[in-house]
Design a protein around this motif. Structure first.
Motif, short mmCIF file in Angstrom:
data_model
loop_
_atom_site.label_atom_id
_atom_site.label_comp_id
_atom_site.label_asym_id
_atom_site.label_seq_id
_atom_site.Cartn_x
_atom_site.Cartn_y
_atom_site.Cartn_z
N LEU A 1 9.12 3.70 6.44
CA LEU A 1 10.36 3.79 5.67
C LEU A 1 11.22 2.54 5.88
O LEU A 1 11.84 2.03 4.93
N GLN A 2 11.25 2.03 7.10
CA GLN A 2 12.01 0.80 7.35
C GLN A 2 11.44 -0.37 6.54
O GLN A 2 12.19 -1.23 6.06
N ARG A 3 10.13 -0.42 6.39
CA ARG A 3 9.52 -1.48 5.58
C ARG A 3 9.99 -1.39 4.13
O ARG A 3 10.28 -2.40 3.48
N VAL A 4 10.03 -0.16 3.62
CA VAL A 4 10.46 0.04 2.24
C VAL A 4 11.92 -0.38 2.07
O VAL A 4 12.27 -1.11 1.13
N GLY B 1 14.49 6.07 14.97
CA GLY B 1 13.40 6.85 14.38
C GLY B 1 12.08 6.13 14.30
O GLY B 1 11.13 6.64 13.69
N VAL B 2 11.99 4.94 14.91
CA VAL B 2 10.76 4.16 14.87
C VAL B 2 10.12 4.19 16.25
O VAL B 2 10.79 4.00 17.27
N ASP B 3 8.78 4.45 16.31
CA ASP B 3 8.11 4.50 17.60
C ASP B 3 7.93 3.08 18.16
O ASP B 3 8.26 2.08 17.50
N GLY C 1 0.80 -1.22 0.00
CA GLY C 1 0.00 0.00 0.00
C GLY C 1 0.83 1.27 0.00
O GLY C 1 0.29 2.38 -0.16
N LEU C 2 2.14 1.14 0.16
CA LEU C 2 3.03 2.31 0.20
C LEU C 2 3.59 2.67 -1.16
O LEU C 2 4.30 3.67 -1.28
N ILE C 3 3.29 1.92 -2.19
CA ILE C 3 3.99 2.02 -3.46
C ILE C 3 3.94 3.41 -4.08
O ILE C 3 4.91 3.86 -4.70
N ASP C 4 2.84 4.15 -3.91
CA ASP C 4 2.72 5.48 -4.51
C ASP C 4 2.93 6.61 -3.52
O ASP C 4 2.78 7.79 -3.88
N THR D 1 6.77 11.58 3.25
CA THR D 1 5.55 11.47 4.05
C THR D 1 5.49 10.17 4.87
O THR D 1 4.55 9.98 5.63
N LEU D 2 6.50 9.31 4.71
CA LEU D 2 6.49 8.02 5.41
C LEU D 2 6.91 8.19 6.87
O LEU D 2 7.79 8.98 7.19
N SER D 3 6.30 7.42 7.73
CA SER D 3 6.76 7.35 9.12
C SER D 3 8.05 6.55 9.17
O SER D 3 8.46 5.91 8.20
#
Length: 256
Positions: free
Chosen positions: A155-158, A179-181, A141-144, A149-151
């Protein structure tokens, strides 16, 4: 307890699947950066590397990645193919992106994984390749989305999806919790558990967040040489840990 896929070896890893680092030494000029570092990392196993800033963690990663000269031995033993050069996926410390930057996850992924010119429209076949890679980490779901704007967790997932394309034998993550909650940390650790179980990957990560150590198989305390190694409780109770981080550091807390 996670299912054991590869029996632990005694005195060697013949016929087993593992990365072996033996008597690793790194010098920069007159400075000894790493001193006689040895450990085994078995396939499907997750090892956390801890230590103060300047302890040599990044130099160890660079040696394994083959971008820093060293003396010693770094070998990978596959249970199926014997000794071979491993495919390594690497997740660096999270970069920062400007919120107004128009570059999308699709743009970054395509530029990093193909020769397609960045200024041309991305064809459907490449889009599907990126979508499938992101799906490995539940990030399709992050592809576009624009990168800015990523948390931290998104961003770590990407970055993780990029490191897994193509699938490696060994995954190295440099401070993945930075940087990750808290919720993102739990999700990332769950994801790493799923990935190593599904794909039988060896995972080596560095961290200053001692909460994450509850989820790893082994902890290595490094300061130029290995000062302590074992399970979380053993390493955090060691004299070396107390000497480096101070008696006031709560067990399971985060080092400054």
């Amino acid at each position: 307890m996670r299912r054991e896929k590869h029996p632990r070896c005694q005195g060697g890893c013949h016929g087993r699947c593992c990365l072996r680092v033996e008597h690793l030494n790194v010098r920069l000029g007159e400075d000894q950066i790493l001193d006689d570092v040895s450990f085994h990392l078995h396939c499907g196993e997750l090892i956390a590397l801890i230590g103060p800033n300047g302890a040599g963690k990044s130099s160890l990663f660079k040696s394994i990645l083959g971008v820093m000269p060293y003396h010693g031995s770094i070998t990978f033993q596959s249970a199926e193919d014997g000794r071979q050069k491993p495919r390594i996926g690497y997740v660096p410390q999270s970069p920062s992106f400007d919120p107004g930057d128009p570059v999308s996850v699709l743009d970054l992924f395509t530029a990093a994984s193909s020769r397609w010119p960045a200024f041309l429209p991305i064809p459907a076949r490449l889009r599907e390749t990126v979508r499938a890679a992101l799906a490995r980490v539940g990030g399709e779901g992050l592809i576009d989305r624009r990168l800015g704007t990523l948390s931290g967790g998104e961003l770590q997932r990407v970055l993780l999806a990029m490191a897994l394309e193509p699938l490696p034998n060994l995954l190295i993550l440099d401070e993945p919790m930075s940087g990750v909650d808290v919720e993102g940390e739990h999700q990332l650790l769950d994801l790493l558990d799923t990935i190593r179980e599904r794909y039988d990957l060896s995972i080596l990560l560095s961290t200053h967040d001692f909460q994450t150590l509850q989820r790893v198989d082994k902890v290595i305390l490094l300061q130029q040489k290995i000062l302590a190694a074992g399970d979380r409780e053993e390493v955090l109770a060691s004299e070396a840990f107390a000497r480096l981080f101070g008696a006031e550091t709560e067990r399971g807390g985060e080092a400054e």
